[in-house]
Scaffold this active site. Structure first.
Site, mmCIF file in Angstrom:
data_model
loop_
_atom_site.group_PDB
_atom_site.id
_atom_site.type_symbol
_atom_site.label_atom_id
_atom_site.label_comp_id
_atom_site.label_asym_id
_atom_site.label_seq_id
_atom_site.Cartn_x
_atom_site.Cartn_y
_atom_site.Cartn_z
ATOM 1 N N THR A 58 -7.336 -4.230 40.399
ATOM 2 C CA THR A 58 -7.762 -4.384 39.000
ATOM 3 C C THR A 58 -7.924 -5.863 38.638
ATOM 4 O O THR A 58 -8.513 -6.182 37.614
ATOM 5 C CB THR A 58 -6.721 -3.770 38.038
ATOM 6 O OG1 THR A 58 -5.445 -4.388 38.260
ATOM 7 C CG2 THR A 58 -6.604 -2.265 38.238
ATOM 8 N N ALA B 14 2.473 -0.625 43.489
ATOM 9 C CA ALA B 14 3.918 -0.628 43.761
ATOM 10 C C ALA B 14 4.650 0.551 43.120
ATOM 11 O O ALA B 14 5.799 0.812 43.461
ATOM 12 C CB ALA B 14 4.545 -1.950 43.308
ATOM 13 N N GLU B 15 4.003 1.278 42.220
ATOM 14 C CA GLU B 15 4.625 2.504 41.702
ATOM 15 C C GLU B 15 4.400 3.675 42.656
ATOM 16 O O GLU B 15 4.917 4.769 42.445
ATOM 17 C CB GLU B 15 4.030 2.872 40.331
ATOM 18 C CG GLU B 15 4.727 2.197 39.159
ATOM 19 C CD GLU B 15 4.586 0.689 39.180
ATOM 20 O OE1 GLU B 15 3.447 0.208 39.292
ATOM 21 O OE2 GLU B 15 5.613 -0.001 39.121
ATOM 22 N N THR C 151 3.477 -6.074 44.952
ATOM 23 C CA THR C 151 2.024 -6.256 44.937
ATOM 24 C C THR C 151 1.618 -7.462 44.097
ATOM 25 O O THR C 151 2.266 -7.809 43.119
ATOM 26 C CB THR C 151 1.309 -4.996 44.416
ATOM 27 O OG1 THR C 151 1.889 -4.622 43.173
ATOM 28 C CG2 THR C 151 1.446 -3.856 45.405
ATOM 29 N N ASP D 175 11.239 -2.790 37.164
ATOM 30 C CA ASP D 175 9.794 -3.047 37.129
ATOM 31 C C ASP D 175 9.498 -4.417 36.525
ATOM 32 O O ASP D 175 8.486 -4.606 35.858
ATOM 33 C CB ASP D 175 9.055 -1.934 36.355
ATOM 34 C CG ASP D 175 7.537 -1.996 36.517
ATOM 35 O OD1 ASP D 175 7.062 -2.640 37.474
ATOM 36 O OD2 ASP D 175 6.822 -1.408 35.681
ATOM 37 N N ASN E 126 2.882 -8.645 29.300
ATOM 38 C CA ASN E 126 2.307 -7.935 30.443
ATOM 39 C C ASN E 126 1.167 -8.769 31.037
ATOM 40 O O ASN E 126 1.302 -9.967 31.203
ATOM 41 C CB ASN E 126 1.920 -6.517 30.010
ATOM 42 C CG ASN E 126 1.893 -5.547 31.164
ATOM 43 O OD1 ASN E 126 0.975 -5.568 31.968
ATOM 44 N ND2 ASN E 126 2.917 -4.712 31.294
ATOM 45 N N CYS F 71 2.594 13.448 35.424
ATOM 46 C CA CYS F 71 1.566 13.508 34.375
ATOM 47 C C CYS F 71 1.703 12.430 33.308
ATOM 48 O O CYS F 71 0.710 11.993 32.718
ATOM 49 C CB CYS F 71 1.585 14.876 33.686
ATOM 50 S SG CYS F 71 1.782 16.269 34.814
ATOM 51 N N MET G 247 -9.319 12.960 37.117
ATOM 52 C CA MET G 247 -8.212 13.907 37.261
ATOM 53 C C MET G 247 -8.285 14.546 38.647
ATOM 54 O O MET G 247 -8.991 15.522 38.868
ATOM 55 C CB MET G 247 -8.298 14.960 36.145
ATOM 56 C CG MET G 247 -7.280 16.082 36.258
ATOM 57 S SD MET G 247 -5.558 15.509 36.203
ATOM 58 C CE MET G 247 -4.747 16.936 36.915
#
Ligand code: CA
Length: 710
Positions: A184, A201-202, A257, A327, A416, A635, A678
Site C-alpha cells: 500500500t 504482519a496481521e 513489515t 501492534d 497512524n 470478519c 469478498m
C-alpha cells in the site's frame, strides 16, 4: 544546518551519486535524475517524491497563498475517482502534470491547471486480494525516476509506467503471492534503485524491504527485518536479531513489515526504514520463554533501521518498543531535520510511532536524544534517557500476565500512517494524532491460520462495545482526534486543535505560514502554522485522510488533496456512533484549489442505507457465541466489530443474505462477490462455522433493532 548549508551538502551528495549511477545512464531529456531529486526542496513548482524531499518534511516554501489571503482560496477544479474506498495518496506534480494513485492501486494523470484527464492505468488487482489487506485497499502514491513512474500494487507487484502515456515499461512480482503480502506504500527512488516494502504482519508474513533496478526491475538487494530459522549463512545483523527471539518463531512469519515510512539522508548516505509489529501480536505465542509467556526484544520489530541504499547493508537500529505485543509499529512517518538541541547542532530523525511517544534520534548514530508522550499513554511511564528503553507498566504487559488490559494507545496507535509536516521557521512538527484505547485480551489456546483472518493471538471480540446505544455513544465520547503542533526541542505541544474524532487527514506546511489538513468530519482546513487559528475551511463532502500537496504552474500556486473516507479506522468504526463527526460516506475525488478559484462541487448525494430488517433470531446461544468468536477473527476487520456496521463496507446487519443460508454460503463459501473484495473463506471455515457467523449477525441485528437503531 541552515537551508543554504543543506543545499550545499545536497549538491555535494549529488556529484557523488552521479559517479556511481546505475546502468540506466541514458536519462531521457527532462527526466528526473539524482540531482533533481536532491534539489527537490528548491524546486517549488513540482512535488517530486512522496514526502516532497528525501527528508520527508512536507514543507513547501511557497508563499503566494498565505495567512493574509487564504480566505480567497477557492476550488480550481476537481476530478471524481472511479473507486469508492479509502484514498490515501500523495500526488506527484512534474512540469504541470499531476499523477496520483487511488484505491485498488489505479493510477491517473491530469493536467495540473485544468484537471483534464491525460491517461489512466488499472493494474487489475484481483478483487479477492482485499482479504489479505488489514486496512482497506488503499495506495499511498508513486515515485519517479527518469521518465518512469513506479507503482506498488495491492497484490505485491512493482510496476514501471511511462510518464507520458501510462504504458507499462516493466512489471515485477516482489512478494510470494501465495502468502498474505500486500503493498500500500509509495516507493522511493535513490540513484536509480526503486525501494519498496510490503505489509501483512496481521496475517503471518516475514517483513522485508527490497531495491529494484529502475531500468528493468531486477532485484538488487533484499533486507529482512526479522530472522528466519537460524542458519550459518545468515548476515550478522540477523544472527544478532535471532538471539532476541525464542521458540520456533519462524513458523509464524514474525512480522516486522516495512509498509510505509522511509527517508534518506544523502550526505550520510543512509536510508531509514520504519519496521512494523510482530506476527502474531501476542508475544507469548510469537516468542515464548520457558514459562510460556512472552520473552525477548524480538529485533527488529518496531524499530527504525538505517541501511545503505546501494547494498542493503545494516548500519544501525533504534527499537521504539522492545518485545512489542500491542501492534505498536514504528512504520509511522520518519522525518529528518537539523536543529540546535542543548546548544549543539544536531542531525535528527523524528517519529511519532503508534506507541504514543514522540522520538528525537541522532540520525548519524541511532542514539536516543529524547522522547515524550504526544497523546495519553498508559503502557509506559516514560523512556529511560540512559538506555532509550521504555519504563513499562506491568499491567499493560499482557503477553506476560495473560490477563486482559485496557491499554492506550490501542492498536491504531496515537498516530497512524497519516503524514506529519514540519515548519522550519516555527521549528514545529504537526502531528495528526488521536486517542483510541483498546482492550487486549490474550486468547487462550490460540492457533494460527496464515491463510485467512487476523492472526494476532488476542480475542478481538473482547473489546466489542455493548449493544446499548447510550453506552456506545458514551464510550465513543472518549475517542479523540487532534492536530498537535509539537516542539521537538522542548518535547511538548505548543498548541493543539481538537477534532470531533480520530482519523483525520495528513498534513502540509507552507512558507505562507499555513498548515493544511482535511478531517474525518468532511472539512478541508487551513490553520495558522504559528498558533493553530483556523483561517479557512472548505466542505469536502467526505472524510479526508490523505495529505495535501502544493505546486505551481506558470507561477500560480495550487493546493491539492485527494478526498475519500476509508482506511483501517474508517472501515471498523462503529457506524452508529460516528454521527458526532457527521455520517461520512466515501466520495472519492481530487480537490484542487487556487486563489480566486470559482469551481463548484456537484450536490452531495444522499446517504443510502438499507433497512434494518433481520429475520428473527432463533439459533441456540452456543451457536451464536461460537459465531461471534469467528466473526471477531475473520470478519470484524472489514465489517466492523460486533457487526455494528462499518461506514465504508457493507453493513452485514442489513444484508439480504441473512434470511437465506444458501445465499450467505454462496458469498462466504463459494466466493460469489470475490471481485468486489469478498473472497471465499472455504479454506479456513467450515460451512457450519460460516452459518454460525450468519446466526451471530442475525442476533446482533435484532439486538440493535430492539435498541432503536434505524
Ligand atoms: Ca499492524
Amino acid at each position: 544546518m541552515t537551508r543554504i548549508a543543506w543545499a550545499t551538502a545536497l549538491a555535494l551528495a549529488a556529484s557523488t551519486l552521479a559517479l556511481g549511477s546505475c546502468k540506466d545512464n541514458a536519462m531521457p531529456e527532462g527526466g528526473i535524475d539524482a540531482a533533481k531529486l536532491l534539489a527537490a526542496d528548491a524546486d517549488t513548482a513540482n512535488w517530486l517524491t512522496y514526502g516532497r524531499t528525501y527528508s520527508e518534511q512536507r514543507y513547501a516554501p511557497l508563499d503566494s497563498i498565505n495567512t493574509g489571503n487564504v480566505g480567497e482560496l477557492g476550488l480550481a477544479w476537481s476530478a471524481d475517482m472511479d473507486t469508492a474506498r479509502g484514498q490515501e495518496a500523495t500526488p506527484l506534480v512534474i512540469d504541470g502534470k499531476l499523477y496520483l494513485t487511488t484505491a485498488w492501486s489505479k493510477v491517473k494523470a491530469f493536467d495540473a491547471t485544468t484537471g483534464k484527464l491525460l491517461w489512466e492505468y488499472d493494474p487489475k488487482v484481483p478483487g479477492e486480494t482485499a482479504v489479505k489487506a488489514c486496512c482497506d485497499v488503499v495506495n499511498r502514491g508513486l515515485a519517479i525516476w527518469g521518465d518512469r513512474l513506479f507503482l506498488g500494487t495491492l497484490d505485491g507487484r512493482l510496476i514501471a509506467l511511462d510518464r507520458e502515456t501510462g504504458a507499462v515499461e516493466w512489471e515485477k512480482v516482489t512478494v510470494d503471492q501465495s502468502q498474505s503480502y500486500t503493498i500500500t506504500g509509495a516507493p522511493r527512488v535513490i540513484d536509480g534503485k526503486v525501494i519498496i516494502g510490503n505489509g501483512g504482519a496481521e496475517f503471518g508474513v516475514r517483513g522485508y524491504v527490497a531495491a529494484y533496478d529502475a531500468a528493468d526491475g531486477e532485484e538488487l538487494w533484499r533486507f529482512y527485518t526479522v530472522p528466519d530459522e537460524p542458519s550459518d549463512d545468515d548476515p550478522e545483523y540477523l544472527k544478532k536479531a535471532a538471539e532476541t527471539w525464542s521458540g520456533e518463531y519462524w513458523n509464524l512469519g514474525g512480522g516486522g513489515t516495512v509498509w510505509d515510512s522511509m527517508a534518506y539522508d544523502p550526505e550520510l548516505d543512509l536510508l531509514y526504514i520504519g519496521v512494523g509489529n510482530g506476527s502474531p501480536w501476542n508475544r507469548a505465542y510469537r516468542s515464548p520463554g520457558a514459562d510460556g509467556t512472552g520473552e525477548g526484544d524480538n529485533l527488529y520489530l518496531s524499530s527504525i533501521v538505517a541501511i545503505r541504499p546501494k547494498t542493503g547493508e545494516y548500519v544501525w537500529h533504534y527499537q521504539t518498543t522492545p518485545g512489542e505485543t500491542w501492534d505498536y509499529t514504528a512504520t509511522q512517518h520518519i522525518m529528518l531535520a537539523d536543529m540546535e538541541i542543548d546548544g549543539k547542532p544536531r542531525k535528527v530523525l523524528m517519529q511519532a510511532p503508534k506507541n504514543g511517544f514522540f522520538y528525537v534520534i541522532d540520525r548519524e548514530t541511532g542514539k536516543f536524544i529524547s522522547a515524550q508522550p504526544y497523546v495519553t499513554v498508559n503502557w509506559a511511564s516514560g523512556i529511560d534517557p540512559k538506555t532509550g528503553r521504555p519504563i513499562e507498566n506491568p499491567e499493560a504487559r499482557v503477553d506476560k500476565t495473560g490477563k486482559p488490559a485496557l491499554v492506550t494507545p490501542g492498536a491504531l496507535g496515537g498516530h497512524n500512517w497519516h503524514p506529519m509536516a514540519y515548519h522550519p521557521g516555527e521549528n514545529l512538527v504537526y502531528i495528526p494524532a488521536f486517542e483510541a484505547a483498546m482492550a487486549y485480551a490474550p486468547e487462550a489456546n490460540w492457533k494460527p491460520d496464515r491463510k485467512r483472518g487476523f492472526n494476532v493471538g488476542f480475542d478481538l471480540g473482547a473489546g466489542d462495545l455493548p449493544p446499548d446505544l447510550g453506552i456506545r455513544k458514551q464510550i465513543a465520547g472518549t475517542l479523540k482526534g487532534m492536530l498537535v503542533a509539537w516542539d521537538p526541542v522542548a518535547q511538548k505541544a505548543r498548541w493543539t486543535v481538537p477534532h470531533p474524532g480520530p482519523w483525520n487527514g495528513g498534513l502540509l506546511a507552507t512558507g505562507g505560514g499555513l498548515v493544511f489538513q482535511g478531517t474525518a468530519g468532511s472539512e478541508f482546513n487551513a490553520y495558522s502554522a504559528k498558533d493553530g487559528k483556523k483561517l479557512w475551511s472548505f466542505p469536502a463532502q467526505t472524510g479526508v485522510v490523505a495529505p495535501p500537496i502544493t505546486y505551481t504552474v506558470n507561477g500560480e500556486q495550487y493546493v491539492a488533496v485527494l478526498a475519500g473516507w476509508g482506511g483501517a479506522y474508517a472501515i471498523t468504526v462503529d457506524g452508529e456512533i460516528i454521527d458526532r463527526m457527521k455520517p461520512v460516506q466515501n466520495i472519492s475525488r481530487l480537490l484542487v484549489f487556487k486563489l480566486g478559484g470559482k469551481a463548484k462541487l456537484p450536490d452531495m448525494p444522499a446517504l443510502a442505507k438499507l433497512p434494518l430488517d433481520p429475520p428473527p433470531s432463533r439459533a441456540k446461544a452456543e451457536v451464536i457465541a461460537a459465531g461471534g468468536k469467528l466473526y471477531a477473527r475473520y470478519c470484524a476487520v472489514c465489517h466492523a466489530p460486533a457487526a455494528v456496521g462499518s461506514t465504508v463496507l457493507p453493513d452485514l446487519r442489513r444484508s439480504a443474505t441473512l434470511a437465506d443460508k444458501g445465499a450467505f454460503l454462496a458469498v462466504v463459501n463459494d466466493g460469489l462477490l470475490k471481485d468486489n473484495g469478498m473472497a471465499s473463506f472455504a479454506g479456513s471455515l467450515t460451512k457450519e462455522q460460516m452459518d454460525s457467523i450468519r446466526e451471530y449477525v442475525i442476533f446482533r441485528a435484532n439486538q440493535d433493532k430492539d435498541g432503536g437503531v434505524k
